[in-house]
Design an enzyme around this catalytic site. Sequence first.
Site, short mmCIF file in Angstrom:
data_model
loop_
_atom_site.label_atom_id
_atom_site.label_comp_id
_atom_site.label_asym_id
_atom_site.label_seq_id
_atom_site.Cartn_x
_atom_site.Cartn_y
_atom_site.Cartn_z
N PRO A 131 0.83 -1.22 0.00
CA PRO A 131 0.00 0.00 0.00
C PRO A 131 0.86 1.26 0.00
CG PRO A 131 -0.81 -1.57 1.62
CD PRO A 131 0.51 -2.10 1.15
N ASP A 153 15.29 -0.36 6.90
CA ASP A 153 14.33 -0.95 5.97
C ASP A 153 15.04 -1.87 4.98
OD1 ASP A 153 12.96 0.98 7.29
OD2 ASP A 153 12.27 2.06 5.53
N THR A 158 2.35 4.03 3.35
CA THR A 158 2.02 3.41 4.62
C THR A 158 3.25 3.20 5.50
OG1 THR A 158 2.11 1.27 3.50
CG2 THR A 158 -0.08 2.22 3.89
N GLY A 159 4.40 3.69 5.07
CA GLY A 159 5.61 3.50 5.86
C GLY A 159 6.04 2.05 5.93
N SER A 218 7.89 0.62 3.44
CA SER A 218 9.09 0.49 2.59
C SER A 218 8.79 -0.07 1.21
CB SER A 218 10.15 -0.36 3.29
OG SER A 218 10.52 0.19 4.51
N GLY A 219 7.78 0.49 0.57
CA GLY A 219 7.42 0.04 -0.76
C GLY A 219 8.47 0.37 -1.81
N SER A 220 9.08 1.56 -1.73
CA SER A 220 10.09 1.94 -2.72
C SER A 220 11.33 1.07 -2.61
CB SER A 220 10.48 3.41 -2.53
OG SER A 220 9.39 4.26 -2.81
N SER A 221 11.81 0.87 -1.38
CA SER A 221 13.02 0.09 -1.23
C SER A 221 12.80 -1.38 -1.57
CB SER A 221 13.59 0.22 0.19
OG SER A 221 12.65 -0.20 1.15
N ALA A 222 11.57 -1.87 -1.45
CA ALA A 222 11.29 -3.25 -1.84
C ALA A 222 11.50 -3.43 -3.34
CB ALA A 222 9.86 -3.63 -1.45
#
Length: 388
Positions: A150, A203, A153-154, A156-160
């Site tokens: 999502p 993260d 939401t904090g 770590s979507g970008s780093s994933a």
Amino acid sequence: MRGSDDDNDDDDKAECCHRFRGKKRSKAAAAEMGSQEEVAIEHQAYARIGLLGNPSDVYFGRTISFSLGNFWASVRLEPSDDLIIRPHPTHDLISFTSIHHLVSRLQSEGYYGGVRLLMAICKLFYKYCTDNKIELKEGNFTLSYDTNIPHQTGLSGSSAIVCAALNCLLDFYRIRHLVKVEIRPEMILSAETELGIVAGLQDRVAQVYGGLVYMDFSKEYMDKLGYGMYTMMDIGLLPPLYLIYAENPSDSGKVHSTVRQRWLEGDEFIISSMEEVAELALEGRKALLEKDYAELADLMNRNFELRRKMFGDDVLGSLNIQMVEVARSVGAASKFTGSGGAVVAFCPDGPDQAKLLEEACEKAGFIVQQAIIVPPVLNDEELKTVSI
């Protein structure tokens, strides 16, 4: 794998960190690649939850984080004649039904999708290899990605996305053995820093290692090694935990701004408070090893209160604070998973309290799921080189 998620029928995806799919090319191309069949490579990297100590990772502190199997990003690398970064049909949208659609999209998602992340890690990966005299084989590829983490939401979507892409590059060029595991989080962070994304190492460490990781970012380690001391812990030490988030969260990117500047300027309150936050991770490691879950609940609550005192309610945002307060209204311990947008909660009184938490979140309009804990994602050879 711990926990369950009634809304996720793909739990099996959280039980592996990568997979390979064969794809034959011409005989000439196979010969050029050393008579080896070229394959498409796909890696997943998972969302992460900062359990204790955040945000002290940015301030030479300590944290405990774990990899969250409820959400992930995947990147696919397919050998191709030209090097192509393929836009995502949803996250890199450039066609809109109206100007209202365009503006609404920008207000909710921002200006950028994942293409810039893939380009940045390619650049930083190439620079690292060049600087360290790692020779890269010939050949091009097409990179594409998908994600169900999502937005804002904090988690770590970008780093994933960047982490999954780095794993693809390591395998495509067959140099996984030449890039130390401890170095990889810094490579991921450097790619994001290139884009102006403000974040810390925890993260990326959680996503590179998987599982449950205790991290010490003491200045001594960072100055001497360029990275922290990372210790993997048994995921079986964790009690059932719950993720709470809002469908329309506030922007988590604003949280570090003023506190960081005050810390750099030597503000005694911020420095002492951040040291106290870091100490919570050290105490939390002991509590987990002893399975002292009453202490764990207290540490989680203290972590949030210290953050609140440092950053203030205006920075944290009313919606984020409300998520914490809803959890606490039924006696659950709660704190941010990262810098805002989602909350991790622990119900020390067990399933009946967890049921009350679900009902309270539903009434408040929040989504709640039991956290799925991802085991370590490193292979056997990589595990031999890291602290356990």
